[in-house]
Design an enzyme around this catalytic site. Structure first.
Site, mmCIF file in Angstrom:
data_model
loop_
_atom_site.group_PDB
_atom_site.id
_atom_site.type_symbol
_atom_site.label_atom_id
_atom_site.label_comp_id
_atom_site.label_asym_id
_atom_site.label_seq_id
_atom_site.Cartn_x
_atom_site.Cartn_y
_atom_site.Cartn_z
ATOM 1 N N HIS A 72 0.855 -1.202 0.000
ATOM 2 C CA HIS A 72 0.000 0.000 0.000
ATOM 3 C C HIS A 72 0.882 1.238 0.000
ATOM 4 C CE1 HIS A 72 -3.997 -1.789 1.751
ATOM 5 N NE2 HIS A 72 -3.569 -2.434 0.686
ATOM 6 N N TYR A 196 -8.546 5.169 8.452
ATOM 7 C CA TYR A 196 -8.552 5.526 9.877
ATOM 8 C C TYR A 196 -9.638 6.585 10.049
ATOM 9 C CZ TYR A 196 -4.037 3.236 10.787
ATOM 10 O OH TYR A 196 -3.025 2.318 10.964
ATOM 11 N N PRO A 288 -2.147 -0.044 19.245
ATOM 12 C CA PRO A 288 -2.013 -0.475 17.834
ATOM 13 C C PRO A 288 -2.303 0.596 16.783
ATOM 14 C CG PRO A 288 -4.023 -1.323 18.803
ATOM 15 C CD PRO A 288 -3.273 -0.665 19.914
ATOM 16 N N LYS A 292 2.763 -0.320 15.075
ATOM 17 C CA LYS A 292 4.199 -0.407 15.340
ATOM 18 C C LYS A 292 4.633 -1.664 16.081
ATOM 19 C CE LYS A 292 5.415 3.131 13.171
ATOM 20 N NZ LYS A 292 5.706 2.682 11.797
ATOM 21 N N TYR A 380 4.891 6.295 9.721
ATOM 22 C CA TYR A 380 4.005 5.153 9.449
ATOM 23 C C TYR A 380 4.729 4.083 8.641
ATOM 24 C CZ TYR A 380 -0.402 2.682 8.841
ATOM 25 O OH TYR A 380 -1.392 1.740 8.881
#
Ligand code: APR
Ligand code: PHB
Length: 384
Positions: A72, A196, A288, A292, A380
């Protein structure tokens, strides 16, 4: 019996360490209390940083991940009736994430260990570590394993960390006033990339595992119980929190797995004592939201492998002595990023309307400023 490195725990940290050491000609024995079937079926997270992908490929255990994993190049932040893509290809060129279930990583590592004749023991009872200051050894099921070094890769609830004498370790922790209800569903993802979502009703995450399997998470109260969340209620709430932009409809399907994960953060310093070295969840836990946990475990193991390789090559303990310091830099960066993502995207009951406005204005900044979006993107996908 004797080995160079006694490893407690056959999660991603313990298995990857055993394999990387094998590639360096260093022997190890992995002791796991659960069955092989249990650790291979345990559903956890599934976002791999670029560095984790590179490590698995270099270690020769990335073939299936490269074939079945989903690369992604962005994520979406969804709030206030609109979606905002964070384009990794523009902000952090050449770095991306791969969506591939943690249990798939564990399956690949176990297969590689056993194919290489590795000593991985499942359903081992009463593991205990001894004499960490000198000539360490592990006892289990009436047996004794002498080793030069012990690697505590036995997770948050393991025996390694508590075996360090009182007062040696400093603990830093944070509990969040909510949890995540996570599900696995046999339905095609309704989105190409992860979503998100921040809503007044709480956070929601749309993730996936394959073109036919989706993964979802809902922010729920810390004391939420699964029995209070029948399938219809889960889907209804996911629709409330994700169907917030024009033209987006959430496909639903059979829920095949569900669980509630407490949201907490935890760091122990140092991550070593005597001949014991802690890696992964045995030393640190992150909420979460920043994806990570697994990636930190892999990063710890990369550092520990280099340090052990130097130690067994020429006896130099310099890298081993610096193990904690080397890992804790990355650990605290990930702690901050995970805290930042959690406070940016979850709703806190104690927040007054002013605090909610601040949160929304910060989301507006992150999704409109290239500098701020780059901060999110580089953390990220994982710092080099
Ligand atoms: N004896 C032997 N094995 C043990 C013991 C014990 N006393 N206690 C725990 N274990 C095993 C657990 O059964 C588990 O398989 O140690 C393993 C620890 O694995 P993980 O919890 O997966 O931890 P780690 O390898 O550090 O991976 C971190 O896991 O929880 C996720 O989000 C986290 O993704 C991160 C990853
Ligand atoms: C997951 O796919 O399980 C997942 C993805 C992103 C997160 C956490 C979990 O932040």
């Amino acid at each position: 019996m004797r080995t160079q490195v006694g490893i407690i725990g056959a999660g991603p940290a313990g298995l990857l360490l055993s394999h990387l050491l094998h590639l360096r000609g260093i022997s190890s024995v992995v002791l796991e209390k659960r069955s092989r079937e249990y650790v291979e079926r345990r559903v956890r997270a599934g976002v791999l940083e670029q560095g984790t992908v590179d490590t698995l490929v270099e270690a020769g255990v990335g073939e299936r991940m490269s074939r079945e994993g989903l690369p992604h190049h962005g994520i979406e932040l969804r709030y206030g009736g609109a979606g905002h893509r964070i384009p990794f290809e523009k902000l952090v060129p050449g770095r991306a994430i791969t969506v591939y279930g943690q249990q798939e990583v564990v399956k690949d590592l176990i297969a590689a260990r056993l194919a290489a004749g590795g000593d991985v023991r499942f359903e081992v009872e009463d593991v205990a570590v001894h004499s960490l200051e000198s000539e360490p050894y592990v006892t289990f099921g009436g047996e004794r394993l002498d080793c030069d070094v012990i690697a505590g890769c036995d997770g948050f609830h393991g025996v390694s960390r508590p075996s360090v004498p009182e007062g040696v370790l400093s603990v830093f922790e944070r509990e969040y006033p909510f949890a995540w209800l996570g599900i696995l569903a046999r339905v095609a993802p309704s989105s190409e990339e992860l979503i998100y979502a921040r809503t007044e009703r709480g956070f929601a995450l749309h993730s996936m595992r394959s073109p036919t399997v989706s993964r979802f998470y809902l922010q729920v109260p810390a004391d939420a119980r699964l029995e209070d969340w029948p399938d219809e209620r889960i889907w209804a709430e996911l629709k409330e929190r994700l169907e917030t932009v024009p033209g987006f409809e959430l496909a639903t399907g059979e829920i095949t797995e569900r669980g509630i994960t407490p949201m907490r953060a935890f760091v122990t310093e140092p991550m070593q004592y005597g001949h014991l070295y802690l890696a992964g969840d045995a030393a640190h836990i992150v909420p979460p939201t920043g994806a990570k946990g697994l990636n930190l475990a892999v990063a710890d193991v990369r550092v520990l492998t280099e340090a052990l390789a130097a130690y067994f090559r020429d006896g130099s303990a310099e890298l081993l002595d610096g193990y904690s310091e080397a890992c804790l830099k990355r650990v605290w960066r990930a702690q901050h990023f995970s805290w930042w993502m959690t406070t940016l995207l979850h709703t806190f009951e104690e927040d007054d309307p002013y605090a909610r406005r601040l949160q929304l204005s910060y989301l507006d900044y992150v999704t409109s400023s290239e500098a701020a979006a780059t901060t999110l993107a580089e953390n990220y996908v994982g710092l080099p």
